[in-house]
Design an enzyme around this catalytic site. Structure first.
Site, PDB file in Angstrom:
ATOM      1  N   ASP A  32       0.963  -1.118  -0.123  1.00 15.44           N
ATOM      2  CA  ASP A  32       0.116   0.033   0.064  1.00 15.44           C
ATOM      3  C   ASP A  32       0.793   1.150   0.214  1.00 15.44           C
ATOM      4  OD1 ASP A  32      -3.346   0.232   1.257  1.00 15.44           O
ATOM      5  OD2 ASP A  32      -2.044   2.205   0.953  1.00 15.44           O
ATOM      6  N   PHE A  76      -8.397   4.252  -6.314  1.00 15.93           N
ATOM      7  CA  PHE A  76      -9.157   5.426  -5.850  1.00 15.93           C
ATOM      8  C   PHE A  76     -10.625   4.968  -5.866  1.00 15.93           C
ATOM      9  CE2 PHE A  76      -5.702   8.583  -7.599  1.00 15.93           C
ATOM     10  CZ  PHE A  76      -4.709   8.196  -6.586  1.00 15.93           C
ATOM     11  N   THR A 117     -16.700  -3.204  -8.609  1.00 20.65           N
ATOM     12  CA  THR A 117     -17.930  -2.283  -7.895  1.00 20.65           C
ATOM     13  C   THR A 117     -19.255  -2.464  -8.629  1.00 20.65           C
ATOM     14  OG1 THR A 117     -18.730   0.001  -7.742  1.00 20.65           O
ATOM     15  CG2 THR A 117     -16.876  -0.347  -9.668  1.00 20.65           C
ATOM     16  N   TYR A 141     -14.652   6.263 -12.371  1.00 22.80           N
ATOM     17  CA  TYR A 141     -14.556   5.465 -11.544  1.00 22.80           C
ATOM     18  C   TYR A 141     -15.144   3.689 -12.027  1.00 22.80           C
ATOM     19  CZ  TYR A 141     -15.017   2.233  -7.416  1.00 22.80           C
ATOM     20  OH  TYR A 141     -14.980   1.534  -6.482  1.00 22.80           O
ATOM     21  N   PHE A 169     -21.518  -3.830  -3.768  1.00 22.14           N
ATOM     22  CA  PHE A 169     -22.428  -2.869  -3.708  1.00 22.14           C
ATOM     23  C   PHE A 169     -21.914  -1.954  -2.337  1.00 22.14           C
ATOM     24  CE2 PHE A 169     -25.683  -3.935  -6.702  1.00 22.14           C
ATOM     25  CZ  PHE A 169     -24.965  -4.827  -7.247  1.00 22.14           C
ATOM     26  N   ASN A 170     -22.544  -1.498  -1.369  1.00 25.08           N
ATOM     27  CA  ASN A 170     -22.266  -0.515  -0.510  1.00 25.08           C
ATOM     28  C   ASN A 170     -21.633  -1.135   0.868  1.00 25.08           C
ATOM     29  OD1 ASN A 170     -24.197   0.924  -2.593  1.00 25.08           O
ATOM     30  ND2 ASN A 170     -23.709   2.559  -1.001  1.00 25.08           N
ATOM     31  N   ASP A 284     -26.049   9.519  -9.359  1.00 24.60           N
ATOM     32  CA  ASP A 284     -26.601   8.635  -8.383  1.00 24.60           C
ATOM     33  C   ASP A 284     -27.973   7.826  -8.887  1.00 24.60           C
ATOM     34  OD1 ASP A 284     -25.077   8.638  -6.160  1.00 24.60           O
ATOM     35  OD2 ASP A 284     -26.491  10.263  -5.153  1.00 24.60           O
TER      36      ASP A 284
HETATM   37  N1  UFG Z   1     -26.059   9.929   0.260  1.00 27.10           N
HETATM   38  C1  UFG Z   1     -26.646  11.346   0.840  1.00 27.10           C
HETATM   39  N2  UFG Z   1     -26.123  12.187   1.448  1.00 27.10           N
HETATM   40  C2  UFG Z   1     -24.771  12.235   1.442  1.00 27.10           C
HETATM   41  C3  UFG Z   1     -24.115  10.933   1.299  1.00 27.10           C
HETATM   42  C4  UFG Z   1     -24.737   9.913   0.538  1.00 27.10           C
HETATM   43  O1  UFG Z   1     -28.040  11.367   0.604  1.00 27.10           O
HETATM   44  O2  UFG Z   1     -24.274  13.015   2.171  1.00 27.10           O
HETATM   45  C5  UFG Z   1     -26.898   9.030  -0.233  1.00 27.10           C
HETATM   46  C6  UFG Z   1     -26.268   9.016  -1.802  1.00 27.10           C
HETATM   47  O3  UFG Z   1     -27.139   9.717  -2.782  1.00 27.10           O
HETATM   48  C7  UFG Z   1     -26.559   7.554  -2.050  1.00 27.10           C
HETATM   49  C8  UFG Z   1     -26.495   6.676  -0.645  1.00 27.10           C
HETATM   50  O4  UFG Z   1     -26.573   7.888   0.358  1.00 27.10           O
HETATM   51  O5  UFG Z   1     -27.959   7.237  -2.407  1.00 27.10           O
HETATM   52  C9  UFG Z   1     -25.129   6.154  -0.343  1.00 27.10           C
HETATM   53  O6  UFG Z   1     -24.164   6.991  -0.924  1.00 27.10           O
HETATM   54  P1  UFG Z   1     -22.722   6.693  -0.655  1.00 27.10           P
HETATM   55  O7  UFG Z   1     -21.936   7.739  -1.101  1.00 27.10           O
HETATM   56  O8  UFG Z   1     -22.231   6.211   0.731  1.00 27.10           O
HETATM   57  O9  UFG Z   1     -22.210   5.362  -1.581  1.00 27.10           O
HETATM   58  P2  UFG Z   1     -22.775   5.249  -3.205  1.00 27.10           P
HETATM   59  O10 UFG Z   1     -23.896   4.384  -3.142  1.00 27.10           O
HETATM   60  O11 UFG Z   1     -22.540   6.436  -3.866  1.00 27.10           O
HETATM   61  O12 UFG Z   1     -21.189   4.615  -3.829  1.00 27.10           O
HETATM   62  C10 UFG Z   1     -21.183   3.241  -3.335  1.00 27.10           C
HETATM   63  C11 UFG Z   1     -19.422   3.201  -3.238  1.00 27.10           C
HETATM   64  C12 UFG Z   1     -18.721   3.207  -4.483  1.00 27.10           C
HETATM   65  C13 UFG Z   1     -19.276   2.716  -5.487  1.00 27.10           C
HETATM   66  C14 UFG Z   1     -20.742   2.886  -5.726  1.00 27.10           C
HETATM   67  C15 UFG Z   1     -21.481   1.812  -6.551  1.00 27.10           C
HETATM   68  O13 UFG Z   1     -18.951   4.043  -2.305  1.00 27.10           O
HETATM   69  O14 UFG Z   1     -17.577   3.153  -4.399  1.00 27.10           O
HETATM   70  O15 UFG Z   1     -21.421   2.450  -4.517  1.00 27.10           O
HETATM   71  O16 UFG Z   1     -22.616   2.317  -7.164  1.00 27.10           O
HETATM   72  F1  UFG Z   1     -18.833   2.897  -6.719  1.00 27.10           F
END
Ligand code: UFG
Length: 331
Positions: A32, A76, A117, A141, A169-170, A284
């Site tokens: 790393d 990243f 992802t 990404y 997924f998340n 999103d």
């Molecule tokens: N969200 C909010 N407010 C915030 C942050 C997030 O409403 O301040 C919502 C987002 O819109 C989303 C959900 O919470 O609907 C989850 O958001 P995250 O940012 O926690 O996660 P993501 O779904 O955007 O992203 C995750 C991974 C990414 C990956 C993606 C695959 O973190 O690495 O899933 O779609 F690419």
């Protein structure tokens, strides 16, 4: 016992997997560059700090013992940043992976587990999403990861190389006994930001409440990081047993909305979550939920921590570990 090299093992999912595999008795080394990860996430004496692109040092490390497999996390991960800096994301994630694959081929290491992802699907036509769904990333990404999957496919077609790509997924939660958890700088993920709102009283912005979902907010499949770690262990077993590999979704199959996450956090912490509605965040998709039956069937894997409250409780325990009880040191 297998000898495993873990790239990105100082990051959130990589470090959980490192600890998990060490407890299973595997011999693990971590590579790393600490550009995103933390040395304190890595068990003592395991960390090799340099960039994947440093081919000489990578070749030396690969020659230091007969590695059976590599688990490749180093990348990243910020979707929004990837839209602003696509070249940097493609160079780091795809370029770094190609550099690694070339070195692995030269060193004769033929098995790799890759952290892919759900972003490879972009805006899926329906959920739950099977692996056969259209692959159409909507950000650099997701594309950077899909390009690596393509490269892996070609290596598997042309050489003895075998891989498992896990499309996460998340990822969320933490394993308390490891003393590590989700720490990103800057933090963009929902659950740590919900806790920050509880601690500071500054409302979190919910990105959009006009989606075509039951409560208007986005739906995601929240998978506990310990279940992701065990999916990597299963992938490793599969490859070491001569399995064919391929790409697999890693999720629980359950979707929860942003508001459901907020309500669960209120139940778990016993505190109100200040929030406000804001505009949608670009890129999103309304709903991302995994059909992970292929992973369950092929790798004999099951998610174990699937209740949203349990997942959030484990993340909250790490939050205490990091910041002290609420009302203590401000975030
Ligand atoms: N969200 C909010 N407010 C915030 C942050 C997030 O409403 O301040 C919502 C987002 O819109 C989303 C959900 O919470 O609907 C989850 O958001 P995250 O940012 O926690 O996660 P993501 O779904 O955007 O992203 C995750 C991974 C990414 C990956 C993606 C695959 O973190 O690495 O899933 O779609 F690419």
């Amino acid at each position: 016992m297998a000898r495993i090299l873990i790239t990105g093992g100082a990051g959130y999912i990589g470090a959980h997997t490192t600890h998990f595999l060490l407890r299973l008795g595997h011999d693990v080394e971590v590579l790393d560059d600490l550009s995103k990860g933390y040395a304190h996430n890595v068990p003592a004496g395991r960390l090799h700090q340099f960039r994947l692109q440093d081919q000489d040092r990578l070749a030396q490390l690969l020659a230091s013992k007969p590695f059976d497999a590599v688990i490749h996390f180093a990348a990243f991960i910020a979707v929004g940043e990837s839209v602003r800096e696509p070249a940097r994301y493609l160079a780091n994630n795809t370029g770094g992976s190609l550099a690694l694959l070339e070195c692995l081929q030269q060193a004769g290491v033929h098995r790799l587990v890759f952290s892919s992802t759900a972003a490879v699907y972009g805006d899926p036509a329906s959920v739950p999403i099977p692996e056969s769904a259209t692959l159409a990333p909507v950000n650099p990404y997701g594309e950077s990861k899909l390009m690596v999957e393509t490269a892996l496919d070609w290596l598997a077609r042309c050489t003895p190389f075998r891989f498992v790509a896990l499309r996460y997924f998340n990822a969320c939660g933490a394993i308390a006994e490891y003393g590590i958890g989700e720490e990103h700088e800057p933090e963009t993920h929902l659950i740590p930001l919900v806790f920050r709102a509880i601690r500071t009283g500054e409302p979190i912005t919910v990105f959009g409440n006009d989606y075509d979902t039951p409560d208007g907010t986005c739906i995601r499949d929240y998978i506990h990081v310990g279940d992701l770690a065990s999916a990597h262990a299963s992938a490793l077993d599969h490859l070491l047993a001569g399995g064919h590999g391929g790409s697999f979704n890693a999720g629980t199959g359950q979707g929860f909305s942003v508001l459901e996450v907020i309500r669960a956090a209120e139940r778990v912490t016993g505190r109100p979550v200040p929030f406000q509605f804001g505009p949608r965040r670009e890129g999103d998709p309304p709903a991302l939920v995994a059909d992970s039956s292929r992973l369950q069937r092929t790798l004999d894997w099951r998610p174990r921590i699937t209740a949203l409250d349990d997942i959030i409780a484990s993340a909250w325990a790490f939050d205490h570990h990091r910041f002290g009880p609420p009302g203590g040191r401000p975030v």
